[in-house]
Design an enzyme around this catalytic site. Structure first.
Site, PDB file in Angstrom:
ATOM      1  N   LYS A 121      98.016  69.975  39.991  1.00  0.00           N
ATOM      2  CA  LYS A 121      97.632  70.769  41.168  1.00  0.00           C
ATOM      3  C   LYS A 121      96.307  71.510  40.970  1.00  0.00           C
ATOM      4  O   LYS A 121      95.788  71.566  39.858  1.00  0.00           O
ATOM      5  CB  LYS A 121      98.761  71.756  41.499  1.00  0.00           C
ATOM      6  CG  LYS A 121     100.087  71.065  41.833  1.00  0.00           C
ATOM      7  CD  LYS A 121      99.984  70.198  43.079  1.00  0.00           C
ATOM      8  CE  LYS A 121     101.315  69.740  43.613  1.00  0.00           C
ATOM      9  NZ  LYS A 121     101.850  68.511  42.974  1.00  0.00           N
TER      10      LYS A 121
HETATM   11  C1  LIG Z   1     104.124  68.310  48.718  1.00  0.00           C
HETATM   12  C2  LIG Z   1     104.862  68.787  47.497  1.00  0.00           C
HETATM   13  N1  LIG Z   1     105.883  69.635  47.644  1.00  0.00           N
HETATM   14  C3  LIG Z   1     106.575  70.108  46.593  1.00  0.00           C
HETATM   15  C4  LIG Z   1     106.258  69.728  45.310  1.00  0.00           C
HETATM   16  C5  LIG Z   1     107.087  70.234  44.174  1.00  0.00           C
HETATM   17  O1  LIG Z   1     106.342  70.984  43.263  1.00  0.00           O
HETATM   18  P1  LIG Z   1     106.818  71.046  41.717  1.00  0.00           P
HETATM   19  O2  LIG Z   1     106.526  69.737  41.104  1.00  0.00           O
HETATM   20  O3  LIG Z   1     105.975  72.167  41.160  1.00  0.00           O
HETATM   21  O4  LIG Z   1     108.267  71.392  41.731  1.00  0.00           O
HETATM   22  C6  LIG Z   1     105.188  68.836  45.108  1.00  0.00           C
HETATM   23  C7  LIG Z   1     104.767  68.367  43.808  1.00  0.00           C
HETATM   24  O5  LIG Z   1     104.861  68.239  42.807  1.00  0.00           O
HETATM   25  C8  LIG Z   1     104.480  68.355  46.226  1.00  0.00           C
HETATM   26  O6  LIG Z   1     103.474  67.484  46.065  1.00  0.00           O
END
Ligand SMILES: Cc1ncc(COP(=O)(O)O)c(C=O)c1O
Length: 376
Positions: free
Chosen positions: A184
């Protein structure tokens, strides 16, 4: 003219980590704070200030951020939550975790963000919240969603830098959820942040993300909470990444400009729309591959790019077509825009860790692959 293939594989989104992050982690380890402590508090202060929200609460992941936000809003069994099918499955999974039912609204052709007209059509007396996603960093159209009068929880995993109509994403809806995952724009490896202006939402998130012992050995709890607090080690990485946001944005802008110029010349390969009224976070560079004009399908392009030593990815396959969702909700109506897009989208390498030469290699490979498939 079309150049030659790379000798080493180009990763799709390598993290842009430098000596600053390494030193910050070392210092944090020496400080004795392994769990949530002063670095996490500092990250929350910086994040709230950066997005212009009253509260920022750091948690273990973007997934946990979305989950805690929905729990804080009281979403539970019997409720419906409307979201987009073009997202990482976590967005829908957390709705299931609360006991509510995810309802998928089709997306807009232009940017593949949730279509507010479809959302309006799907609202019922059971609808408890709406969860739009700012795909790739392009804000979803929030005005018509707010106009429906339901709490909006923004999935801003791709949108740390985004602005909607001149206002920074983060302080606009009932809650906004960011991810600090390794790829990210603020990459801590893992982590997430919930921002809100609502004191009650902030208090409820805080009550649920960690069980505190307080100052004595006698303790009591008001809710059976979770364990989703961020460690200071990861917060210290996120703080360094925040310092680099502006510089990383400049790098992303150069990469995206190079891609824009290149794909403008390739028939059948078109980037997703970016709305000039908004600030795009440039988290992903997503193209759609029209198999007829581009001479091959997305999957064939992805394989050919891998043969060229170029890593690509797909953001995203429609969630309602994945096995867990087909099994759980077999009567899911078709979502034609999302389903077609799911077959056509391809994300090209994009990270501030890439050099201009890396992006030139990706572009040269795409030109060769396109020329091969179209015979041009
Ligand atoms: C659009 C979106 N929502 C939620 C998430 C979830 O985030 P995390 O991986 O930090 O749990 C991600 C990515 O990883 C994402 O790309």
């Amino acid at each position: 003219m079309l150049g030659t293939r790379r000798t080493t594989f180009l990763s799709f989104q390598p993290p842009a980590i430098g000596d600053e992050e390494i030193e910050a982690v070392t210092e944090t380890l020496r400080s004795g704070w392994l769990t949530t402590g002063p670095r996490t508090a500092e990250l929350e202060r910086r994040f709230a200030e950066y997005v212009g929200a009253k509260h920022a609460l750091a948690v273990t992941s973007g997934t946990a951020a979305l989950h805690m936000a929905l729990v804080a809003l009281g979403v539970g069994p019997g409720d419906e939550v409307i979201t987009t099918p073009i997202t990482w499955p976590a967005t829908a999974n957390v709705i299931v975790h609360t006991g509510a039912t995810p309802v998928f609204a089709d997306v807009r052709e232009s940017d593949l963000n949730i279509d507010p007209d479809e959302v309006a059509r799907l609202v019922t007396p059971r609808t408890r919240a709406i969860v739009p996603v700012h795909l790739a960093g392009q804000p979803a159209d929030l005005d018509p969603l707010w106009a429906l009068g339901l709490p909006v929880v923004e999935d801003a995993a791709h949108a740390v830098e985004s602005e909607y109509r001149g206002r920074k994403i983060g302080g606009l809806s009932a809650a906004t959820c960011f991810s600090l995952y390794a790829t990210k724009n603020v990459a801590a490896g893992e982590g997430g942040v919930i921002t809100t202006n609502d004191d009650d939402v902030a208090r409820a998130v805080d009550d649920h993300r960690i069980m505190r012992r307080g100052h004595g050995s006698l303790y009591d709890i008001a809710v059976p909470g979770y364990k989703a607090n961020l460690s200071d080690v990861l917060a210290s990485i996120a703080l360094c990444q925040m310092d680099k946001l502006e510089h990383h944005r400049e790098v992303r802008m150069r990469h995206v400009a190079a891609y824009d110029a290149a794909v403008a010349e390739l028939d059948g390969i078109d980037p997703l729309a970016r709305d000039p009224r908004d600030l795009h976070a440039l988290h992903l560079f997503v193209v759609r591959i029209d198999a007829e004009r581009a001479g091959a399908t997305r999957d064939e392009y992805q394989r050919a790019m891998a043969d060229e030593q170029i890593g690509t990815s797909i953001h995203f396959l429609p969630v309602h077509r994945l096995t867990a969702y087909r099994d759980r909700y077999p009567d899911q109506p078709p979502l034609p825009v999302a389903e077609r897009a799911g077959d056509e989208i391809l994300s090209l390498p994009l990270s501030p860790a890439h050099s201009p030469g890396d992006i030139d290699d990706a572009i040269a490979a795409l030109r060769r692959v396109h020329a091969g498939f179209t015979g041009s």
